[in-house]
Design a protein around this motif. Structure first.
Motif, PDB file in Angstrom:
ATOM      1  N   GLU A   1       1.227   6.721  -6.858  1.00 48.75           N
ATOM      2  CA  GLU A   1       0.053   7.549  -7.138  1.00 48.75           C
ATOM      3  C   GLU A   1       0.353   9.031  -6.919  1.00 48.75           C
ATOM      4  O   GLU A   1       0.000   9.878  -7.743  1.00 48.75           O
ATOM      5  N   ARG A   2       1.023   9.338  -5.817  1.00 49.69           N
ATOM      6  CA  ARG A   2       1.319  10.740  -5.533  1.00 49.69           C
ATOM      7  C   ARG A   2       2.281  11.325  -6.568  1.00 49.69           C
ATOM      8  O   ARG A   2       2.095  12.453  -7.030  1.00 49.69           O
ATOM      9  N   TYR A   3       3.288  10.547  -6.946  1.00 51.40           N
ATOM     10  CA  TYR A   3       4.264  11.057  -7.919  1.00 51.40           C
ATOM     11  C   TYR A   3       3.598  11.322  -9.266  1.00 51.40           C
ATOM     12  O   TYR A   3       3.844  12.360  -9.896  1.00 51.40           O
TER      13      TYR A   3
ATOM     14  N   GLY B   1       2.740  13.886 -13.530  1.00 47.82           N
ATOM     15  CA  GLY B   1       2.135  13.465 -14.786  1.00 47.82           C
ATOM     16  C   GLY B   1       2.820  12.295 -15.458  1.00 47.82           C
ATOM     17  O   GLY B   1       2.536  11.989 -16.619  1.00 47.82           O
ATOM     18  N   GLU B   2       3.730  11.632 -14.787  1.00 46.72           N
ATOM     19  CA  GLU B   2       4.412  10.465 -15.343  1.00 46.72           C
ATOM     20  C   GLU B   2       4.886   9.577 -14.200  1.00 46.72           C
ATOM     21  O   GLU B   2       4.920   9.995 -13.042  1.00 46.72           O
ATOM     22  N   TYR B   3       5.235   8.337 -14.561  1.00 50.57           N
ATOM     23  CA  TYR B   3       5.734   7.424 -13.540  1.00 50.57           C
ATOM     24  C   TYR B   3       7.184   7.779 -13.186  1.00 50.57           C
ATOM     25  O   TYR B   3       7.940   8.253 -14.038  1.00 50.57           O
ATOM     26  N   PRO B   4       7.586   7.552 -11.944  1.00 48.27           N
ATOM     27  CA  PRO B   4       8.980   7.836 -11.572  1.00 48.27           C
ATOM     28  C   PRO B   4       9.940   6.896 -12.297  1.00 48.27           C
ATOM     29  O   PRO B   4       9.631   5.728 -12.526  1.00 48.27           O
ATOM     30  N   ARG B   5      11.105   7.416 -12.648  1.00 50.05           N
ATOM     31  CA  ARG B   5      12.111   6.607 -13.336  1.00 50.05           C
ATOM     32  C   ARG B   5      13.050   5.917 -12.346  1.00 50.05           C
ATOM     33  O   ARG B   5      13.532   4.817 -12.598  1.00 50.05           O
ATOM     34  N   THR B   6      13.327   6.576 -11.240  1.00 48.61           N
ATOM     35  CA  THR B   6      14.190   5.985 -10.216  1.00 48.61           C
ATOM     36  C   THR B   6      13.596   6.250  -8.842  1.00 48.61           C
ATOM     37  O   THR B   6      12.899   7.249  -8.631  1.00 48.61           O
ATOM     38  N   LEU B   7      13.882   5.351  -7.924  1.00 49.62           N
ATOM     39  CA  LEU B   7      13.423   5.495  -6.542  1.00 49.62           C
ATOM     40  C   LEU B   7      14.519   5.003  -5.606  1.00 49.62           C
ATOM     41  O   LEU B   7      15.260   4.069  -5.944  1.00 49.62           O
TER      42      LEU B   7
ATOM     43  N   LYS C   1       0.828  -1.206   0.000  1.00 48.10           N
ATOM     44  CA  LYS C   1       0.000   0.000   0.000  1.00 48.10           C
ATOM     45  C   LYS C   1       0.866   1.260   0.000  1.00 48.10           C
ATOM     46  O   LYS C   1       0.527   2.254  -0.639  1.00 48.10           O
ATOM     47  N   ALA C   2       1.995   1.205   0.718  1.00 48.00           N
ATOM     48  CA  ALA C   2       2.903   2.354   0.733  1.00 48.00           C
ATOM     49  C   ALA C   2       3.482   2.595  -0.658  1.00 48.00           C
ATOM     50  O   ALA C   2       3.598   3.743  -1.110  1.00 48.00           O
ATOM     51  N   ALA C   3       3.839   1.519  -1.354  1.00 47.06           N
ATOM     52  CA  ALA C   3       4.379   1.648  -2.709  1.00 47.06           C
ATOM     53  C   ALA C   3       3.337   2.239  -3.652  1.00 47.06           C
ATOM     54  O   ALA C   3       3.641   3.119  -4.472  1.00 47.06           O
ATOM     55  N   GLU C   4       2.111   1.767  -3.541  1.00 48.55           N
ATOM     56  CA  GLU C   4       1.038   2.291  -4.389  1.00 48.55           C
ATOM     57  C   GLU C   4       0.815   3.777  -4.125  1.00 48.55           C
ATOM     58  O   GLU C   4       0.577   4.556  -5.056  1.00 48.55           O
ATOM     59  N   ALA C   5       0.894   4.167  -2.841  1.00 46.69           N
ATOM     60  CA  ALA C   5       0.691   5.576  -2.491  1.00 46.69           C
ATOM     61  C   ALA C   5       1.805   6.448  -3.064  1.00 46.69           C
ATOM     62  O   ALA C   5       1.558   7.565  -3.537  1.00 46.69           O
TER      63      ALA C   5
END
Length: 335
Positions: free
Chosen positions: A275-277, A282-288, A268-272
């Motif tokens: 979703e917030r990013y 307006g796009e998915y994160p490239r690195t985390l 759930k934390a990963a999904e949050a």
């Protein structure tokens, strides 16, 4: 040698927060019984909120810009969350089982959390009553009503206006049942609740009653004698398996990281995060990057590790009784 966590209890309300809760209840009561009092009660609520700056706790910059109905809904949910929060009720005394009400509240705090074999005490009570919400995850500010298929409508739930009120009643009922269990008396309960109480009677209570072995095993260790080993973790975070305490604990059993409870939290934390990013950029994160702490992993069973796995797109596969991670399943893009 490990030791028991501090006794936990419900935070409840006090001071101005308790006053506000009373005024909100009075306001809703006046709506149906005596609407002429609404203006007076509303003025008292406004005075209390502005005096104590309570609107800032709700993220409301200017209290005069929000209508009373919306404020009461938000405030009611906020107060319910505060009231049901778990806080420490003193400190743990090494080698002593918590006494009386502290033991009761600690048992409720531990039994509330479900695991792979248990529903959780408050969930079990809600299920036996036929209620259609999850007391652990429901929005506490939403209105409460008995579902059409409810088994029966106990009198202590009839006065509940919100789900938060109903959760409070479930918590109080759980405490009463545990109080009876500790005193070795029995009450008529539903099937799911009976299963939870049986686990508490056969496993949880005896484990907590073995807390004096913390001193015994510490002295044995100082004499260079053998101390039984056991895993580390917080029993109030779904790790009741670490009981009884007083053992030579190992920091992390890597074969059991993450636990299933930790996986649910981490996923759930990963999904949050995603979703917030995406909402902000307006796009998915490239690195985390994730910082994983050993002490945190010990307490939670691997929330951070689970979050990292979820971000990688894989889910652990646990083995039968031991609940050790034996494989990983690649999650489809649709998940």
């Amino acid at each position: 040698v490990d030791h028991l966590t501090p006794p936990m209890t419900r935070a409840e309300l006090y001071g101005s927060l308790q006053q506000l809760e009373g005024l909100i209840d009075e306001y809703y009561e006046a709506q149906s019984l005596d609407p002429s009092r609404l203006k007076l009660i509303s003025d008292r609520i406004t005075q209390l909120v502005t005096q104590e700056n309570l609107h800032q706790d709700l993220g409301i910059e200017h209290f005069d810009t929000i209508n009373m109905a919306e404020f009461l809904t938000r405030a009611d949910g906020y107060l319910c969350e505060l009231k049901e929060a778990q806080i420490r009720d003193g400190l743990h005394i090494f080698g002593q089982c918590p006494p009386q009400s502290q033991l009761r509240d600690l048992m409720v705090a531990i039994a509330r959390i479900p695991d792979q074999n248990r529903l959780g005490l408050t969930r079990a009570i809600a299920q036996d009553l036929g209620l259609d919400f999850d007391p652990l995850t429901a929005d506490l500010s939403k209105p409460f009503s008995f579902p059409p298929n409810a088994n029966f409508a106990p009198s202590h739930l009839c006065g509940c206006r919100t789900i938060g009120d109903a959760v409070e009643v479930l918590e109080e009922q759980a405490a009463e049942l545990v109080e009876s269990l500790i005193s070795y008396s029995q009450e008529e309960v539903g099937e799911a609740t009976h299963k939870e109480l049986q686990w508490m009677r056969d496993h949880l209570l005896p484990s907590l009653q073995q807390t004096p072995q913390e001193i015994t095993h510490l002295l044995r260790g100082l004499e260079g004698k053998y101390i039984p080993s056991g895993s580390a973790g917080a029993p109030t975070r779904g790790r009741a398996d670490v009981l009884p305490t007083g053992r030579n604990f190992y920091s992390v059993d890597i074969r059991g990281i993450p636990t299933e409870t930790a996986w649910n939290v981490g996923r759930k934390a990963a999904e949050a995060v995603i979703e917030r990013y995406t909402q902000e950029n307006g796009e998915y994160p490239r690195t985390l990057a994730i910082s994983v702490w050993g002490t945190s992993t010990m307490r939670t069973g691997g929330d951070d590790v689970a979050e990292a796995l979820a971000l990688l797109g894989v889910q652990p596969v646990w083995e039968g009784v031991s609940r050790r991670v034996v494989d990983f399943e690649i999650l489809p893009l649709s998940v």
